[in-house]
Design a protein around this motif. Sequence first.
Motif, PDB file in Angstrom:
ATOM      1  N   THR A 140      14.880  -4.178   4.336  1.00  0.00           N
ATOM      2  CA  THR A 140      13.594  -4.109   3.638  1.00  0.00           C
ATOM      3  C   THR A 140      13.368  -5.335   2.758  1.00  0.00           C
ATOM      4  OG1 THR A 140      13.697  -1.690   3.650  1.00  0.00           O
ATOM      5  CG2 THR A 140      12.195  -2.717   2.058  1.00  0.00           C
ATOM      6  N   ASP A 191       8.931  -3.106  10.677  1.00  0.00           N
ATOM      7  CA  ASP A 191       7.887  -2.908   9.675  1.00  0.00           C
ATOM      8  C   ASP A 191       6.636  -3.691  10.033  1.00  0.00           C
ATOM      9  OD1 ASP A 191       8.701  -1.100   7.627  1.00  0.00           O
ATOM     10  OD2 ASP A 191      10.205  -2.555   7.000  1.00  0.00           O
ATOM     11  N   ILE A 203       1.779  -0.524   1.267  1.00  0.00           N
ATOM     12  CA  ILE A 203       1.953  -1.951   1.556  1.00  0.00           C
ATOM     13  C   ILE A 203       2.355  -2.131   3.019  1.00  0.00           C
ATOM     14  CG2 ILE A 203       3.318  -4.016   1.027  1.00  0.00           C
ATOM     15  CD1 ILE A 203       3.558  -2.936  -1.857  1.00  0.00           C
ATOM     16  N   ASP A 256       3.913   2.150  -4.294  1.00  0.00           N
ATOM     17  CA  ASP A 256       4.786   2.755  -3.301  1.00  0.00           C
ATOM     18  C   ASP A 256       4.861   1.753  -2.155  1.00  0.00           C
ATOM     19  OD1 ASP A 256       6.323   4.783  -2.040  1.00  0.00           O
ATOM     20  OD2 ASP A 256       4.560   5.390  -0.904  1.00  0.00           O
ATOM     21  N   LEU A 257       5.854   1.845  -1.313  1.00  0.00           N
ATOM     22  CA  LEU A 257       6.016   0.868  -0.232  1.00  0.00           C
ATOM     23  C   LEU A 257       5.417   1.347   1.090  1.00  0.00           C
ATOM     24  CD1 LEU A 257       7.190  -1.882   0.608  1.00  0.00           C
ATOM     25  CD2 LEU A 257       9.324  -0.705   1.119  1.00  0.00           C
ATOM     26  N   ASP A 258       5.941   2.472   1.605  1.00  0.00           N
ATOM     27  CA  ASP A 258       5.492   2.963   2.910  1.00  0.00           C
ATOM     28  C   ASP A 258       4.160   3.698   2.789  1.00  0.00           C
ATOM     29  OD1 ASP A 258       7.540   2.297   4.937  1.00  0.00           O
ATOM     30  OD2 ASP A 258       8.851   3.345   3.532  1.00  0.00           O
ATOM     31  N   LEU A 262      10.418  -8.187   3.180  1.00  0.00           N
ATOM     32  CA  LEU A 262       9.484  -8.549   2.107  1.00  0.00           C
ATOM     33  C   LEU A 262       9.577 -10.044   1.786  1.00  0.00           C
ATOM     34  CD1 LEU A 262       9.963  -5.474  -0.250  1.00  0.00           C
ATOM     35  CD2 LEU A 262       8.021  -5.939   1.270  1.00  0.00           C
ATOM     36  N   THR A 275      10.330   3.024  -3.569  1.00  0.00           N
ATOM     37  CA  THR A 275      10.453   3.479  -2.187  1.00  0.00           C
ATOM     38  C   THR A 275      11.512   4.570  -2.067  1.00  0.00           C
ATOM     39  OG1 THR A 275      10.833   2.827   0.104  1.00  0.00           O
ATOM     40  CG2 THR A 275      12.083   1.620  -1.581  1.00  0.00           C
ATOM     41  N   TYR A 319       6.711  -9.456  -5.518  1.00  0.00           N
ATOM     42  CA  TYR A 319       7.124  -8.331  -6.358  1.00  0.00           C
ATOM     43  C   TYR A 319       8.171  -8.841  -7.332  1.00  0.00           C
ATOM     44  CZ  TYR A 319      11.383  -7.914  -3.525  1.00  0.00           C
ATOM     45  OH  TYR A 319      12.582  -8.157  -2.903  1.00  0.00           O
ATOM     46  N   ILE A 359       7.888  -2.144  -7.098  1.00  0.00           N
ATOM     47  CA  ILE A 359       7.750  -1.371  -5.862  1.00  0.00           C
ATOM     48  C   ILE A 359       8.753  -0.224  -5.904  1.00  0.00           C
ATOM     49  CG2 ILE A 359       8.021  -1.387  -3.361  1.00  0.00           C
ATOM     50  CD1 ILE A 359       7.090  -4.295  -3.379  1.00  0.00           C
ATOM     51  N   ILE A 414      12.243  -3.909  -7.166  1.00  0.00           N
ATOM     52  CA  ILE A 414      12.081  -2.837  -6.190  1.00  0.00           C
ATOM     53  C   ILE A 414      13.171  -1.804  -6.444  1.00  0.00           C
ATOM     54  CG2 ILE A 414      13.385  -4.104  -4.439  1.00  0.00           C
ATOM     55  CD1 ILE A 414      11.540  -2.703  -2.329  1.00  0.00           C
TER      56      ILE A 414
END
Length: 123
Positions: free
Chosen positions: A67, A34, A22, A17-19, A71, A57, A78, A55, A81
């Motif tokens: 986003t 971020d 990471i 997962d992102l939020d 990244l 999200t 990654y 990933i 995503i």
Amino acid sequence: MGDTLVLSSLSKTWIFDLDGTILKHNGYKIDLYDTLLPGAKEYLDSLPKEDFILILTSRNDEIKEYTINFLNENKIRYDEIIFNVPMGERIIINDRKPSGLEMAVALNIDRDDFKLPEIKRET
């Protein structure tokens, strides 16, 4: 959570997962930018190059370009995503090898606290 996760020597697919895992959860909304969680980049960088990193999200398409740029600028490793994923539970269903090897592992960590176990691969 234990200090070591023992896995087979096979290449892996990692799903993050992102939020909250990471990146700081909703940092882009709360802080208007971020923030990487301590240890997240280093952990991703430590995974073998042959492993695949996906990933997921719930972020929508309005924040997609921002986003991806964040990244990339921070050199977050990654392979794929996926945006617009529902906020509910992530359910992984996989088979078990005839040898008995479990082909799915799930780890839940506390939000905004990137602490994962050390990986040990069986030889």
